[in-house]
Design a protein around this motif. Sequence first.
Motif, PDB file in Angstrom:
ATOM      1  N   UNK C 168       0.803  -1.222   0.000  1.00  0.00           N
ATOM      2  CA  UNK C 168       0.000   0.000   0.000  1.00  0.00           C
ATOM      3  C   UNK C 168       0.838   1.274   0.000  1.00  0.00           C
ATOM      4  N   UNK C 169       1.938   1.244   0.738  1.00  0.00           N
ATOM      5  CA  UNK C 169       2.607   2.494   1.064  1.00  0.00           C
ATOM      6  C   UNK C 169       3.566   2.976  -0.011  1.00  0.00           C
ATOM      7  N   UNK C 170       4.553   2.144  -0.303  1.00  0.00           N
ATOM      8  CA  UNK C 170       5.619   2.616  -1.192  1.00  0.00           C
ATOM      9  C   UNK C 170       5.907   1.570  -2.257  1.00  0.00           C
ATOM     10  N   UNK C 396       1.244  -3.342  -5.776  1.00  0.00           N
ATOM     11  CA  UNK C 396       1.327  -4.792  -5.932  1.00  0.00           C
ATOM     12  C   UNK C 396       1.982  -5.109  -7.277  1.00  0.00           C
ATOM     13  N   UNK C 397       2.970  -6.014  -7.290  1.00  0.00           N
ATOM     14  CA  UNK C 397       3.680  -6.280  -8.555  1.00  0.00           C
ATOM     15  C   UNK C 397       2.779  -6.790  -9.677  1.00  0.00           C
ATOM     16  N   UNK C 398       1.586  -7.239  -9.347  1.00  0.00           N
ATOM     17  CA  UNK C 398       0.706  -7.755 -10.398  1.00  0.00           C
ATOM     18  C   UNK C 398      -0.402  -6.777 -10.764  1.00  0.00           C
ATOM     19  N   UNK C 399      -0.390  -5.592 -10.125  1.00  0.00           N
ATOM     20  CA  UNK C 399      -1.529  -4.697 -10.338  1.00  0.00           C
ATOM     21  C   UNK C 399      -1.657  -4.269 -11.800  1.00  0.00           C
ATOM     22  N   UNK C 400      -0.532  -3.966 -12.423  1.00  0.00           N
ATOM     23  CA  UNK C 400      -0.609  -3.491 -13.807  1.00  0.00           C
ATOM     24  C   UNK C 400      -1.159  -4.564 -14.734  1.00  0.00           C
ATOM     25  N   UNK C 401      -0.710  -5.780 -14.493  1.00  0.00           N
ATOM     26  CA  UNK C 401      -1.256  -6.881 -15.301  1.00  0.00           C
ATOM     27  C   UNK C 401      -2.752  -6.986 -15.103  1.00  0.00           C
ATOM     28  N   UNK C 402      -3.152  -6.802 -13.859  1.00  0.00           N
ATOM     29  CA  UNK C 402      -4.567  -6.949 -13.547  1.00  0.00           C
ATOM     30  C   UNK C 402      -5.388  -5.842 -14.195  1.00  0.00           C
ATOM     31  N   UNK C 403      -4.809  -4.647 -14.267  1.00  0.00           N
ATOM     32  CA  UNK C 403      -5.535  -3.523 -14.869  1.00  0.00           C
ATOM     33  C   UNK C 403      -5.807  -3.795 -16.343  1.00  0.00           C
TER      34      UNK C 403
END
Lengths: 482, 197, 407
Positions: C168-170, C396-403
């Motif tokens: 969440x933070x950095x 989160x390292x997978x957030x972009x993939x998820x987007x």
Amino acid sequence: MSLIKYESFVREPLVDGEKNYHVVTEEIVHTIEAKPTRLWYIGFSIAVILLLLGIYAVYREVTYGITEWNLGRTVGWGWDITNFVWWVGIGHAGTLISAILLLFRQGWRTGVNRAAEAMTIFAVICAGQFPIWHMGRVWLAFFVMPYPNTRGPLWVNFNSPLLWDVFAISTYFTVSLLFWYTGLIPDLATIRDRARTKLRKMLYGIVSFGWSGSTKHWQRHESLALVLAGLSTPLVLSVHTIVSFDFATSVVPGWHTTIFPPYFVAGAIFSGFAMVQTLMVVTRRVMNLQDYITIGHIEAMNKVIVLTGSIVGCAYLTELFIAWYGANIYESDAFFKGRLTGPYSWAYWIMMTCNVAAPQLFWFKKLRRNIEFTFIMSIIVNIGMWFERFVIIVLSIFRDYLPSSWSMYYAASIYEVGFFMGSLGLFFTAYFLFSKYFPVIAIHEIKHVLKTSGESYKARMGKIESEDMEQFYHEIHEAEHH
Amino acid sequence: MDIRKFVVGCYDDEEVLFPAVKKVRKAGYKIHDVYTPYAVHGLDKALGLRETRIHTAGFIYGMVGLTTALSFISWILAIDWPLNIGGKPHFALPAWIPIMFELTVLFSAIGMTLTFCYLCQLAPFVKKHHFHPRATDDLFVMVIECTTKTNVQEAQNFLTGTGAKEVNVQLAETGWWLGTYDKDRKIFEVGKEAISA
Amino acid sequence: MIKQQFEIPAGYKKWTLGFLAVGILALVLGFFVLGIGKDEHAQTRFWAVLLQNSLFFLMICNSAMFFICATTLAMGSWITTFRRVPEAISSLVPILGILALIVFACIIFGDKYHIYPWLDKNAVATDRVLNYKKGFLNPVFFLVWTIFTLCTWSFVGWKMRQLSRETDERPLSENQARQFTWKNTIWGSVYIVFFALTVGSSIPWLWLMSIDAHWFSTMYSWYTFGSTFVSGIALMGLFVIYLKNQGYLEYTNDEHLHDIGKFIFAFSIFWTYLWFAQFMLIWYANIPEETIYFKARLQGSYRGIFWLNLIVNFVAPILILMTRGSKRNYTIMTFMCVLILLGHWLDFFQMVMPGTVGEHYNLGWYEWGILALFIGLVMHFVGKSLTKSPMVPKYHPFLKESIMHHT
């Protein structure tokens, strides 16, 4: 459609090395265009010899009758049905990889699906041999089909799980074949279009059905693949489920248990992946395809092996527990006196060791990524799964309700063993031919993922990776709408 | 037998192809087809193609299979030759579900595949005109159909302007015919009039 | 602008309070009218309904964590945009666990042997089968294993949620991201293994199968898992849709909803598969000690519920969720999620009731009231839990993939 190609750096690349579309074609088709290696000839010859051995064993069985096998009063199903179930199980991985992993979006399936599907088909062919030749009077095999006849017409028994098997195995074979072949068509066209000899141009021209790569055709192709995947997913479950019904619908202690269907399916996937692993480890080395079947692929399959091995383990323990909990003396005797102890307990413990204990080593990342270890383990699992079927079949029926008819120690005759060897020969002959004449890796699917999952392309994704989330979101948004 | 004239542009990158498709369509050229080495997602939409309905066909075939299985088995076991099997009722539905399921899948899969082959004109010994041999390798081949009004030279220049690596003009038969790929067939002798047109 | 922090809307609060009020009223009324009455049948009804609801909701909330761990191990990135929702749902496990434990304690220490026949000391002494099973079916083992299970679920679930908060933070450096994935994998595996030892085997035997203490089925636990897993996904889908409608979860779009729909579709079929396998094998072999279970459900007053169970949980999803359009339609998906949840609640009803209250079951004010109570509890605690962390794990390292997820 967004043109932004991105994949998280946490993921391992699926295609190693500096590649473009042409290099992909070149490297995969190369093995078809070149002369086979010496290793290939040696392997192929061994396979053919085994096949001939099997043909002789079957010839003996057909000419002299089922007595050529050591089946007895209580053990009416021995090596034959064990082999049948073993092969059907192996024939599950291909469709699983192609269908279920497609639906679960496991990108790594692209590297191994083609070979696994081919393997599936060969394994199902091998499996089919056993019940067919077990019929004894094999020339009357067509009696299993429901067709109007002059015997009444006396129909087949649709309430019998053995007939369900006929439908299940033949449907599974047909659908797998269609799935595999429709996927192959574009790749066969690729070979056709770069063929330099006339014969090759003609043959690959015939088998590629005049594929052109038209956008509309691709669109339909995708839709077809998706629906066939959707159909194959429950199909693959149903096939081994129905095989398990062969046993579980009966009232034989050790056979009649409700967990059989899903547990058989898990076991099938388990053994299927082990066989895929055996083949892939060899294929990638012999055909120089390490860039496409990477250590990452091997590791992913090892993860499936430890998962399914553990599911199977969970089912073994459940069976044991309920054998006690059910408070039924016949059921508990079948397990505690017929399996854990008793004359065949060695088979049970081989099964437990190979299927449940050994794969737990795959919890270690180092071992999952070790090629030699993987290969050995895949063989161990194959052996373990053979013994699982042996345990289920023979160990449940070698003692029935009448102690007077308890059979002598059942051991296969040389023709039963020969038949099994022959099925191995058939399988490997088919696989060798496949690996020579067909692209063992789905070329068009690799091209599809190349720019998102290729090593050299991923190396250039740093910019997107470091981008702010909001900005990234807006870019995606823009790209979607234009 | 339908022979027409086409302007062909080959692209080597889908990132160039997409804008090119857009520009060509905007300029009013009629794109006959784009041939690609793999299924480029979104290209069908970019070309304005309708969604395929092949899966609906699959559903219908499946329902046919299901009905066939249920009616066939129930007719046999409940009407034509009722037998007492293990004390089960004649209409033993739970025991038929496996075969009903298998036939649903079988009909659906075979029907869909045949429909697919029919719609895409795919069969052994079928031959078509291929605009570029590398369309199945690494090129994205855009084919523009020429009408009487098309200025061929202008169209070629336009394609080059959109980033095509290779541009040419071809006369081609649009349909399919029977033949093998090792033998060429001289289509031009048959349709000379078409060329002049 | 993306709303990052969930604030409980007034309408949500109103409904939560409404459900809770109805539920508490039903509980209190039920306690006086049924629970402490003289009528044993009414007492049994009181406890059986509480048992059914507490276990159903506990297990579906727990399956939210199973969903997170399974996708973590499979490197599934698509859930990242909305993973806070299953996280919030799973945070109910300790709360509902305590409630279930209270119900268990009351049943066991109150000797409610109409619920669990093995609590009846006379029966255990005289009944050969119960006596045989007493090594497994006894209060001490039951409570010890239950408490241990609940603690482990709660602890590992908490650990997974804590890990998720790290994003969440950095921004994470490349190494940190790999470490993060690794830690997730480790804890995820621990959870899955323990899940197999509990939900996948021992827990449903103890909690539910022992109601029909003579009866047994090796499939039972996996069947229970199938039932609770698909309902867990439905619950998650419901919250995702609600939050989307409230203007949260902007990164989550039709593609994600489509995949949730696929999960519901697929696991409804999976549940049916397990249902069929269990039913057909018992029907086919026709052994009295096994068919007794289905006899009570097929040939008595439960007949209607038995078939309704199949229609709601199999026929409806397979027909309605088959098309692409329906899985991307908010209204249809909302309807299906509610239907599936109700359907499997009913499934639990028919798992618990025939062995406890028997032929003369009720589906009246008390049953619906307790259902309302648990709905209120879930709404209250999930809402509260959602406010405690940002809606999206931003780094989160997978957030972009998820987007950019596409089905």
